[in-house]
Design an enzyme around this catalytic site. Sequence first.
Site, PDB file in Angstrom:
ATOM      1  N   LYS A 133       0.867  -1.185   0.000  1.00 45.56           N
ATOM      2  CA  LYS A 133       0.000   0.000   0.000  1.00 45.56           C
ATOM      3  C   LYS A 133       0.897   1.226   0.000  1.00 45.56           C
ATOM      4  O   LYS A 133       2.004   1.196   0.534  1.00 45.56           O
ATOM      5  CB  LYS A 133      -0.871   0.030   1.258  1.00 45.56           C
ATOM      6  N   HIS A 136       0.489   7.091   2.762  1.00 46.20           N
ATOM      7  CA  HIS A 136      -0.237   8.351   2.553  1.00 46.20           C
ATOM      8  C   HIS A 136      -0.272   9.154   3.845  1.00 46.20           C
ATOM      9  O   HIS A 136       0.235   8.718   4.875  1.00 46.20           O
ATOM     10  CB  HIS A 136      -1.640   8.089   1.997  1.00 46.20           C
ATOM     11  N   HIS A 139      -0.672   8.189   7.533  1.00 47.63           N
ATOM     12  CA  HIS A 139       0.393   7.563   8.330  1.00 47.63           C
ATOM     13  C   HIS A 139       1.354   8.566   8.964  1.00 47.63           C
ATOM     14  O   HIS A 139       2.292   8.185   9.642  1.00 47.63           O
ATOM     15  CB  HIS A 139       1.228   6.615   7.465  1.00 47.63           C
TER      16      HIS A 139
HETATM   17  N1  ARG Z   1      -0.766  -1.828  10.080  1.00 47.69           N
HETATM   18  C1  ARG Z   1      -1.824  -1.303  10.900  1.00 47.69           C
HETATM   19  C2  ARG Z   1      -2.607  -0.251  10.143  1.00 47.69           C
HETATM   20  O1  ARG Z   1      -2.077   0.396   9.266  1.00 47.69           O
HETATM   21  C3  ARG Z   1      -1.339  -0.678  12.162  1.00 47.69           C
HETATM   22  C4  ARG Z   1      -0.636  -1.616  13.097  1.00 47.69           C
HETATM   23  C5  ARG Z   1      -0.474  -1.031  14.438  1.00 47.69           C
HETATM   24  N2  ARG Z   1       0.247  -1.870  15.336  1.00 47.69           N
HETATM   25  C6  ARG Z   1      -0.218  -2.951  15.934  1.00 47.69           C
HETATM   26  N3  ARG Z   1       0.571  -3.647  16.702  1.00 47.69           N
HETATM   27  N4  ARG Z   1      -1.473  -3.333  15.770  1.00 47.69           N
HETATM   28  O2  ARG Z   1      -3.770  -0.051  10.448  1.00 47.69           O
END
Ligand code: ARG
Length: 581
Positions: A133, A136, A139
């Site tokens: 992805k 953007h 983040h």
């Molecule tokens: N990759 C996830 C997202 O973009 C966030 C992960 C956050 N960290 C975790 N340990 N859940 O929504």
Amino acid sequence: MDMMTRIAALTADCLVSAWPEAEGLPDAGEIRGLLAVPPDPAMGDYAFPVFRLAKALRMAPPKIALALCQAWNHAEVARVEAVNGYMNFFLNRVNFARETLCAVLDAGERYGASDLGAGKTICLDYSSINIAKRFHIGHLSTTMIGHSLKRIYDFLGYKTVSINHLGDWGTQFGKMICAYKKWGSREEVERGGVNELVRLYVKFHEEAEKDPSLDDEGRAWFKKIEDGDEEARSIWGWFKDITLRDTARVYDLLGVSFDSYAGESFYNDKMDRVVNELKEKGLLTISNGASVVDLTELDADGKETRNSMPPCIILRSDGATLYATRDLAAALYRQDTYHFDKCLYVVAYQQDLHFRQWFKVLDKMGYPWAKDCVHVAFGMISYEGQALATRKGHVVYLEDLLQQAQQKALDIINEKSPDLPDKETVARQVGIGAVVYADLSNNRIKDIDFRWDRALNFDGETGPYVQYTHARCCSVLRKAEALNLPEADAEALTDDEAQALLRLLGRFPDVIREAADKYEPSMITRAVTDIAQAYNKFYYEHRILDDAPGAAAARVALTRAVRNVIRTGLWLIGIEAPERM
Ligand code: ARG
């Protein structure tokens, strides 16, 4: 110790000596919270409203204030005056100036640093991007809040572990391989990077609507990834490399790096432990074929309480693990590996329920450190008044935003100071600084609307404004070097502007600790902004270099202290401090 804390401690002593028998009087900490800076400096540098004591002492506030002032015997720190229900403190301004400047200048780069966290470890899970992805602006907050918190904790002596918990697991990767095999090529993926991966993924969904059997193919590919099939693993690994290569450019611009990239896939072989433990502890129940942990909480009458939550799903009916399962495995792994005192998850507030659920599961498993897992939530970001909708296509890519920021900063510099050396570097520092400042200038839980005219305004409360003030200090210091000034005469710093500035500098170490306690980098953004504003006020009200040499030396010393603190503050929020602008 900063002056307010010191005044509070002395006041607490003064209270005890005035009324040794009384009970229920506030302690130094509480007094510290009650101390205020009067709006009019003629009313003193600090004021202690004594109303809170009236009940315990059964006395009228004006009388209490009077009695306290009579009992005060710290004239070397402050003169006191009772006015109605207030005890007003007038600092010994010369001493205060001398002490504060020494504290700041002697500590150099380390002013505000401490060993508060010695021997303690903090894990920080932030940025945590999803593979295939694009990066953007949604983040930006997780990345910069996490990065800043890491620096803050490092500065306070903690050991920190920064973790990019990559979203690199799930059926979507099977679908992507399927799409790649059917409609992609190695050359195009190498050339197009993440954009090409996204294109393939979109194509997959369009085609799967016409031909649902594609979904089965996608699932089969994911199964192969799970089972360690060589081809599937190698394509998946390559997609990961492509994504990380693309995002590295953004991380470089932001100056962000990580100690670990152990993402969701890393826990693939560590989830059995979670499932087995949950079974052994009798916490797993079957609901519609799925294995879940029930999280309903009932009160004495059998009614659901407000703490009740939907069940936390651990295994789907087909046996597949979920996001929460992987988070549980990751938490156990991190505790085993790093023995963290705290594990922070810098993730948008939309995931609030997810975190509350699996934190509760950890708690039910009997891990006392469940309470040390903290969801550091933040609000949404919109762009020029428009919400971001990835699905509908309105996306602002972080890399584009940062490029644009640099270009806009360069345009402004070309107009304002065309002769500035190394304009590109400064434009990068200012452009990126503007974006980061905009992101870290409000309470993290508030939603943000990013606007160019606001972020890049050199006169508003912005990154460029603070950076400009820093550069202004540097310029004063450069000129001072040529002057061969004598020792500073602290008598020259007793005016209101210098004193206001000194107070802010004196409080700075407290601000850093508070920012750490509240997981709130914006407190540092606020502090450097206040200091910059106070310095500019001071700068306009007073001559700095062309005064009596002792006075000039004192104002130069104050300028140096301001420069140091702004530089440290900006560093703590991940913003560079150019010396010329
Ligand atoms: N990759 C996830 C997202 O973009 C966030 C992960 C956050 N960290 C975790 N340990 N859940 O929504």
